[in-house]
Design a protein around this motif. Structure first.
Motif, PDB file in Angstrom:
ATOM      1  N   ARG A  94       0.977  -1.105  -0.096  1.00  0.00           N
ATOM      2  CA  ARG A  94      -0.169  -0.038  -0.054  1.00  0.00           C
ATOM      3  C   ARG A  94       0.912   1.160   0.043  1.00  0.00           C
ATOM      4  O   ARG A  94       0.606   2.437  -0.646  1.00  0.00           O
ATOM      5  CB  ARG A  94      -0.872   0.015   1.210  1.00  0.00           C
ATOM      6  N   GLN A  95       1.822   1.216   0.631  1.00  0.00           N
ATOM      7  CA  GLN A  95       2.628   2.495   0.594  1.00  0.00           C
ATOM      8  C   GLN A  95       3.473   2.675  -0.527  1.00  0.00           C
ATOM      9  O   GLN A  95       3.562   3.739  -0.956  1.00  0.00           O
ATOM     10  CB  GLN A  95       3.852   2.188   1.810  1.00  0.00           C
ATOM     11  N   LYS A  96       3.646   1.337  -1.208  1.00  0.00           N
ATOM     12  CA  LYS A  96       4.403   1.568  -2.610  1.00  0.00           C
ATOM     13  C   LYS A  96       3.652   2.380  -3.578  1.00  0.00           C
ATOM     14  O   LYS A  96       3.855   3.096  -4.413  1.00  0.00           O
ATOM     15  CB  LYS A  96       4.937   0.404  -3.072  1.00  0.00           C
ATOM     16  N   TRP A  97       2.078   1.963  -3.347  1.00  0.00           N
ATOM     17  CA  TRP A  97       1.325   2.249  -4.365  1.00  0.00           C
ATOM     18  C   TRP A  97       0.957   3.776  -4.201  1.00  0.00           C
ATOM     19  O   TRP A  97       0.653   4.515  -5.208  1.00  0.00           O
ATOM     20  CB  TRP A  97      -0.016   1.418  -4.460  1.00  0.00           C
ATOM     21  N   ALA A  98       0.775   4.075  -2.743  1.00  0.00           N
ATOM     22  CA  ALA A  98       0.468   5.575  -2.456  1.00  0.00           C
ATOM     23  C   ALA A  98       1.463   6.272  -3.097  1.00  0.00           C
ATOM     24  O   ALA A  98       1.046   7.508  -3.398  1.00  0.00           O
ATOM     25  CB  ALA A  98       0.512   5.558  -1.037  1.00  0.00           C
ATOM     26  N   GLU A  99       2.863   5.877  -2.903  1.00  0.00           N
ATOM     27  CA  GLU A  99       3.855   7.019  -3.508  1.00  0.00           C
ATOM     28  C   GLU A  99       3.884   7.153  -5.123  1.00  0.00           C
ATOM     29  O   GLU A  99       3.779   8.092  -5.593  1.00  0.00           O
ATOM     30  CB  GLU A  99       5.269   6.379  -3.147  1.00  0.00           C
ATOM     31  N   ARG A 144     -16.275  -0.468 -12.062  1.00  0.00           N
ATOM     32  CA  ARG A 144     -16.914  -0.336 -10.914  1.00  0.00           C
ATOM     33  C   ARG A 144     -16.497   0.819  -9.919  1.00  0.00           C
ATOM     34  O   ARG A 144     -17.431   1.595  -9.125  1.00  0.00           O
ATOM     35  CB  ARG A 144     -17.398  -1.817 -10.166  1.00  0.00           C
ATOM     36  N   ILE A 145     -15.117   0.855  -9.907  1.00  0.00           N
ATOM     37  CA  ILE A 145     -14.645   1.816  -9.032  1.00  0.00           C
ATOM     38  C   ILE A 145     -14.130   3.234  -9.568  1.00  0.00           C
ATOM     39  O   ILE A 145     -13.584   3.220 -10.611  1.00  0.00           O
ATOM     40  CB  ILE A 145     -13.432   1.005  -8.332  1.00  0.00           C
ATOM     41  N   HIS A 146     -14.753   4.181  -8.744  1.00  0.00           N
ATOM     42  CA  HIS A 146     -14.164   5.480  -9.524  1.00  0.00           C
ATOM     43  C   HIS A 146     -12.775   5.541  -9.245  1.00  0.00           C
ATOM     44  O   HIS A 146     -12.137   5.466  -8.317  1.00  0.00           O
ATOM     45  CB  HIS A 146     -14.906   6.719  -8.549  1.00  0.00           C
ATOM     46  N   PRO A 147     -12.058   6.286 -10.282  1.00  0.00           N
ATOM     47  CA  PRO A 147     -10.679   6.582 -10.338  1.00  0.00           C
ATOM     48  C   PRO A 147      -9.936   7.406  -9.218  1.00  0.00           C
ATOM     49  O   PRO A 147      -8.867   6.914  -8.743  1.00  0.00           O
ATOM     50  CB  PRO A 147     -10.481   7.246 -11.849  1.00  0.00           C
ATOM     51  N   ARG A 148     -10.977   7.961  -8.579  1.00  0.00           N
ATOM     52  CA  ARG A 148     -10.605   8.882  -7.320  1.00  0.00           C
ATOM     53  C   ARG A 148     -10.605   8.030  -6.234  1.00  0.00           C
ATOM     54  O   ARG A 148     -10.347   8.692  -5.014  1.00  0.00           O
ATOM     55  CB  ARG A 148     -11.126  10.285  -7.492  1.00  0.00           C
ATOM     56  N   ASP A 149     -11.299   7.145  -6.183  1.00  0.00           N
ATOM     57  CA  ASP A 149     -11.637   6.338  -4.822  1.00  0.00           C
ATOM     58  C   ASP A 149     -10.300   5.431  -4.686  1.00  0.00           C
ATOM     59  O   ASP A 149     -10.339   4.328  -4.825  1.00  0.00           O
ATOM     60  CB  ASP A 149     -12.758   5.467  -4.961  1.00  0.00           C
ATOM     61  N   ILE A 150      -9.230   6.036  -4.104  1.00  0.00           N
ATOM     62  CA  ILE A 150      -8.016   5.443  -3.892  1.00  0.00           C
ATOM     63  C   ILE A 150      -8.134   4.187  -2.973  1.00  0.00           C
ATOM     64  O   ILE A 150      -7.411   3.229  -3.325  1.00  0.00           O
ATOM     65  CB  ILE A 150      -6.816   6.518  -3.521  1.00  0.00           C
ATOM     66  N   PRO A 151      -8.950   4.262  -1.867  1.00  0.00           N
ATOM     67  CA  PRO A 151      -8.734   3.157  -0.996  1.00  0.00           C
ATOM     68  C   PRO A 151      -9.561   2.129  -1.753  1.00  0.00           C
ATOM     69  O   PRO A 151      -8.789   0.696  -1.538  1.00  0.00           O
ATOM     70  CB  PRO A 151      -9.707   3.596   0.024  1.00  0.00           C
ATOM     71  N   LYS A 152     -10.218   2.209  -2.519  1.00  0.00           N
ATOM     72  CA  LYS A 152     -11.018   1.138  -2.977  1.00  0.00           C
ATOM     73  C   LYS A 152     -10.234   0.575  -4.244  1.00  0.00           C
ATOM     74  O   LYS A 152     -10.152  -0.711  -4.556  1.00  0.00           O
ATOM     75  CB  LYS A 152     -12.392   1.090  -3.869  1.00  0.00           C
ATOM     76  N   VAL A 153      -9.435   1.258  -4.945  1.00  0.00           N
ATOM     77  CA  VAL A 153      -8.771   0.864  -6.039  1.00  0.00           C
ATOM     78  C   VAL A 153      -7.388   0.310  -5.528  1.00  0.00           C
ATOM     79  O   VAL A 153      -6.939  -0.942  -6.025  1.00  0.00           O
ATOM     80  CB  VAL A 153      -8.220   2.230  -6.672  1.00  0.00           C
ATOM     81  N   THR A 154      -6.964   0.638  -4.435  1.00  0.00           N
ATOM     82  CA  THR A 154      -5.752   0.217  -3.660  1.00  0.00           C
ATOM     83  C   THR A 154      -6.161  -1.332  -3.350  1.00  0.00           C
ATOM     84  O   THR A 154      -5.036  -2.221  -3.516  1.00  0.00           O
ATOM     85  CB  THR A 154      -5.348   0.791  -2.636  1.00  0.00           C
ATOM     86  N   ARG A 155      -7.299  -1.523  -2.485  1.00  0.00           N
ATOM     87  CA  ARG A 155      -7.616  -2.936  -2.191  1.00  0.00           C
ATOM     88  C   ARG A 155      -7.969  -3.798  -3.422  1.00  0.00           C
ATOM     89  O   ARG A 155      -7.315  -5.085  -3.135  1.00  0.00           O
ATOM     90  CB  ARG A 155      -9.028  -2.787  -1.272  1.00  0.00           C
TER      91      ARG A 155
END
Length: 332
Positions: free
Chosen positions: A143-148, A171-182
């Motif tokens: 998650r940290q790597k993707w956040a960077e 299904r997931i909005h591009p700006r919904d980072i928590p859901k995209v990350t999961r």
């Protein structure tokens, strides 16, 4: 005037089913702006009960205009539960909703009240009736790597997701980072896309209580007119000022609550990046798209019995039609 036949009380008070000693729950679902809340307000008194709301945006305290919460007067007439649950700076999940809703339902059942649930958040409904797929635990290094990477170039994670799980990316909005990350995390930890697990689990688990679920839907043009009228009312009622108050109070635009419809579109206007007219146009468009996604979700559940609401039909008329459904099973 010709008197309408009285409602057969056996429809509201059916004989107990020996195979299902637990009274069934009743759920009213459908897309945003279809008119669920007004209809639920007319059904609840007939059932002698309150309303458990299944709405992922109305759970935030103080977010009233942007989430189209029922008015204070309406809530005095018929109590709503699971509205104003957490502050906007807190995160909230479908699992948390499930626990709260189950506790509230048990409380109502203990008092001899029918359990009546109304809402448009399909994931909350699914969690409550069919359970949740837990999935692998979080990998914080990933998650940290993707956040960077996302910080370096916005949109990177959603593009990566589209490559490995196009269904989830849609299904997931591009700006919904928590859901995209999961979703990315599940793929990298299991080797299978998140959509694979969701599709297998979606409506397979047996629900704890028996239930009856009715869905409200309208012709697309009618629904879109109602959506546009609602947005116009929200703007007239002070949506921009409500959003500005949250920003002034220190809420980050990246918070889960602030990424919701209404606030997300007003922020660029307040920051001088868009005109109010542009912000309103985007809000109408995004709400229409959201309603379409809701309908796609609900139409996949074969247990929903649909009511087609006519243009111009009143909430009282719709509620009356629901009361007269064949084998209407509300156990009081």
């Amino acid at each position: 005037m010709k008197r309408r036949p009285a409602l057969d009380q056996r429809l509201l008070h059916p004989a107990p089913d020996s195979a299902s000693p637990r009274p069934p729950w009743f759920l009213l679902v459908g897309p945003t702006a279809v008119g669920k809340s007004a209809v639920a307000e007319r059904l609840a008194p007939a059932l002698g009960t309150e309303i458990i709301v299944a709405d992922s945006r109305q759970i935030y305290r103080g977010m009233d205009i942007g989430t189209a919460k029922p008015s204070a007067e309406s809530r005095r007439r018929v109590p709503r539960r699971l509205i104003d649950v957490v502050s906007p700076d807190q995160s909230f999940s479908a699992g948390a909703y499930k626990k709260l809703a189950e506790a509230k339902a048990a409380e109502m059942e203990a008092k001899g009240k029918a359990v009546f649930i109304e809402g448009g958040t399909g994931l909350y409904i699914k969690a409550l009736l069919y359970g949740l797929w837990e999935g692998p635990p979080a990998d914080w290094a990933l998650r940290q790597k993707w956040a960077e990477r996302e910080k370096e170039e916005a949109g990177t994670l959603h593009r990566l997701l589209a490559e490995v799980d196009p269904d989830a990316a849609r299904r997931i909005h591009p700006r919904d980072i928590p859901k995209v990350t999961r979703a990315l995390e599940v793929f990298h930890l299991t080797g299978r896309p998140l959509s694979h697990f969701h599709d297998r689990h979606r409506f397979e688990a047996s629900p704890a209580p028996p239930f009856r679920m009715v869905g409200m839907r309208r012709e697309r043009e009618d629904l879109y007119r109602r959506i546009e009228a609602r947005v116009d009312r929200q703007v007239a009622d002070g949506l921009a000022a409500e959003t500005e108050r949250f920003l002034a109070g220190g809420l980050s635009p990246s918070l889960q609550s602030m990424r919701g419809l209404g606030y997300r579109q007003m922020i660029p206007y307040l920051q001088g990046e868009r005109t109010l007219e542009e912000a309103v146009s985007l809000l109408k468009r995004d709400t229409r798209r959201y309603a379409k996604r809701q309908m796609t979700w609900f139409q996949a559940d074969p247990r929903i019995e649909w009511i087609d609401v006519k243009d111009g039909e009143t909430a009282e008329e719709t509620a009356d039609r629901i009361k007269h459904l064949k084998n209407y099973r509300i156990m009081l």
